[in-house]
Design a protein around this motif. Structure first.
Motif, PDB file in Angstrom:
ATOM      1  N   VAL A 221       0.834  -1.127   0.087  1.00  0.00           N
ATOM      2  CA  VAL A 221       0.031  -0.135   0.188  1.00  0.00           C
ATOM      3  C   VAL A 221       0.894   1.079   0.031  1.00  0.00           C
ATOM      4  O   VAL A 221       0.643   2.273  -0.698  1.00  0.00           O
ATOM      5  N   ALA A 222       1.822   1.360   0.718  1.00  0.00           N
ATOM      6  CA  ALA A 222       2.841   2.367   0.949  1.00  0.00           C
ATOM      7  C   ALA A 222       3.601   2.762  -0.346  1.00  0.00           C
ATOM      8  O   ALA A 222       3.583   3.664  -1.033  1.00  0.00           O
ATOM      9  N   SER A 223       4.001   1.455  -1.050  1.00  0.00           N
ATOM     10  CA  SER A 223       4.576   1.718  -2.413  1.00  0.00           C
ATOM     11  C   SER A 223       3.836   2.258  -3.625  1.00  0.00           C
ATOM     12  O   SER A 223       4.223   3.133  -3.995  1.00  0.00           O
ATOM     13  N   VAL A 224       2.703   1.589  -3.503  1.00  0.00           N
ATOM     14  CA  VAL A 224       1.868   2.039  -4.627  1.00  0.00           C
ATOM     15  C   VAL A 224       1.201   3.539  -4.252  1.00  0.00           C
ATOM     16  O   VAL A 224       1.045   4.099  -5.371  1.00  0.00           O
ATOM     17  N   ALA A 225       1.098   3.860  -3.302  1.00  0.00           N
ATOM     18  CA  ALA A 225       0.565   5.139  -2.771  1.00  0.00           C
ATOM     19  C   ALA A 225       1.464   6.122  -3.352  1.00  0.00           C
ATOM     20  O   ALA A 225       1.113   7.206  -4.003  1.00  0.00           O
ATOM     21  N   GLN A 226       2.906   5.948  -3.074  1.00  0.00           N
ATOM     22  CA  GLN A 226       3.869   6.658  -3.276  1.00  0.00           C
ATOM     23  C   GLN A 226       4.130   6.755  -4.815  1.00  0.00           C
ATOM     24  O   GLN A 226       4.036   7.902  -5.273  1.00  0.00           O
TER      25      GLN A 226
ATOM     26  N   VAL B 138      -1.977   3.926   8.124  1.00  0.00           N
ATOM     27  CA  VAL B 138      -2.473   2.480   7.491  1.00  0.00           C
ATOM     28  C   VAL B 138      -2.352   1.620   8.921  1.00  0.00           C
ATOM     29  O   VAL B 138      -1.250   1.396   9.249  1.00  0.00           O
ATOM     30  N   LYS B 139      -3.431   1.113   8.972  1.00  0.00           N
ATOM     31  CA  LYS B 139      -3.489   0.066  10.013  1.00  0.00           C
ATOM     32  C   LYS B 139      -4.362  -1.368   9.465  1.00  0.00           C
ATOM     33  O   LYS B 139      -5.309  -1.241   8.620  1.00  0.00           O
ATOM     34  N   VAL B 140      -3.742  -2.260   9.819  1.00  0.00           N
ATOM     35  CA  VAL B 140      -4.491  -3.600   8.980  1.00  0.00           C
ATOM     36  C   VAL B 140      -4.672  -4.574  10.135  1.00  0.00           C
ATOM     37  O   VAL B 140      -3.561  -5.009  11.033  1.00  0.00           O
ATOM     38  N   ASN B 141      -5.952  -5.164  10.167  1.00  0.00           N
ATOM     39  CA  ASN B 141      -6.299  -6.201  11.263  1.00  0.00           C
ATOM     40  C   ASN B 141      -6.327  -7.511  10.518  1.00  0.00           C
ATOM     41  O   ASN B 141      -6.989  -7.754   9.300  1.00  0.00           O
ATOM     42  N   VAL B 142      -5.813  -8.386  10.754  1.00  0.00           N
ATOM     43  CA  VAL B 142      -5.764  -9.830  10.186  1.00  0.00           C
ATOM     44  C   VAL B 142      -6.268 -10.846  11.060  1.00  0.00           C
ATOM     45  O   VAL B 142      -5.630 -10.935  12.094  1.00  0.00           O
ATOM     46  N   GLU B 143      -6.980 -11.660  10.867  1.00  0.00           N
ATOM     47  CA  GLU B 143      -7.537 -12.861  11.193  1.00  0.00           C
ATOM     48  C   GLU B 143      -7.528 -13.982  10.885  1.00  0.00           C
ATOM     49  O   GLU B 143      -8.064 -13.935   9.468  1.00  0.00           O
ATOM     50  N   GLY B 144      -7.112 -15.278  11.302  1.00  0.00           N
ATOM     51  CA  GLY B 144      -7.205 -16.545  10.671  1.00  0.00           C
ATOM     52  C   GLY B 144      -7.929 -17.464  11.389  1.00  0.00           C
ATOM     53  O   GLY B 144      -7.620 -17.453  12.797  1.00  0.00           O
TER      54      GLY B 144
ATOM     55  N   SER C 254      -2.066  -3.588  -3.991  1.00  0.00           N
ATOM     56  CA  SER C 254      -1.094  -4.276  -3.051  1.00  0.00           C
ATOM     57  C   SER C 254      -1.434  -5.793  -3.009  1.00  0.00           C
ATOM     58  O   SER C 254      -0.369  -6.714  -2.959  1.00  0.00           O
ATOM     59  N   GLN C 255      -2.478  -6.234  -2.947  1.00  0.00           N
ATOM     60  CA  GLN C 255      -3.014  -7.452  -2.950  1.00  0.00           C
ATOM     61  C   GLN C 255      -2.346  -8.143  -4.005  1.00  0.00           C
ATOM     62  O   GLN C 255      -2.095  -9.404  -4.093  1.00  0.00           O
ATOM     63  N   LYS C 256      -2.582  -7.551  -5.334  1.00  0.00           N
ATOM     64  CA  LYS C 256      -2.067  -8.239  -6.470  1.00  0.00           C
ATOM     65  C   LYS C 256      -0.688  -8.279  -6.623  1.00  0.00           C
ATOM     66  O   LYS C 256      -0.190  -9.455  -7.348  1.00  0.00           O
TER      67      LYS C 256
END
Length: 187
Positions: A103-108, A117-123, A166-168
């Motif tokens: 995300v940071a790279s694409v935004a730049q 940017v905050k990411v919450n991940v659950e598995g 970013s996901q791609k």
């Protein structure tokens, strides 16, 4: 006469170097083959310590100025000492870190200033599979959920596009979403 103001975006990513790397790898694709390494040593019980340093890339071996260490263990509810995150939690943190860096790279690259940017991940894991109780239950994650909270100088559609790109391009997302051949052997 319209005066345009040039806005400087600074998300801490050197996109000129990334674009330059793409051009260099287009000319010499063999230089793009990287091999990352990790050495894991058992400590006691379910606790282990991973040391990360050297890797191969750009046609040669590289050593970092210092090694990185990531320990892992299991929770007390599994009769362990709970001295570090579990290996699946480390995988989730790798996914979050990879997506956040993207995300940071694409935004730049797109000229979007990030404020946060905050990411919450659950598995979800059904441990009956790990414990061998049911061969039809998967050992790994049955589902992973990722939720971004992004504050940026951009529209919601632009932010969605950042996350999608970013996901791609995420190596860790790809590892989790697609089969990867893993060869296990004894030394």
């Amino acid at each position: 006469m319209n005066a345009q103001t040039e806005i400087t975006v600074e998300n801490g990513v050197n996109t000129e170097a990334l674009v330059g790397a793409r051009e260099a790898f287009a000319r010499t694709p063999e230089a793009a083959a990287f091999t990352f390494r990790n050495t894991c040593s058992w400590i006691s019980g379910t606790e282990s310590s991973n040391e990360i340093n050297g890797y191969f890339g750009l046609g040669q071996e590289h050593t970092r100025p210092e090694s990185f260490t990531i320990n892992s263990d299991h929770p007390v509810v599994f009769a362990a000492r709970d001295t570090a995150p579990t290996p699946p939690e480390i995988v989730l943190s790798a996914l979050a870190s990879c997506l956040t860096g993207g995300v940071a790279s694409v935004a730049q690259h797109r000229g979007i200033q990030l404020r946060s940017v905050k990411v919450n991940v659950e598995g979800d894991v059904d441990v009956r599979g790990i414990l061998g109780m049911d061969p039809d239950i998967r050992n790994g994650f049955g589902a992973i959920r990722v939720r971004f909270e992004i504050d940026a100088d951009a529209t919601e559609d632009d932010i969605r596009a950042l996350v999608a790109q970013s996901q791609k391009r995420s190596a860790v997302f790809d590892l989790l979403a697609n089969p990867t051949y893993v060869h296990v052997d004894l030394a």
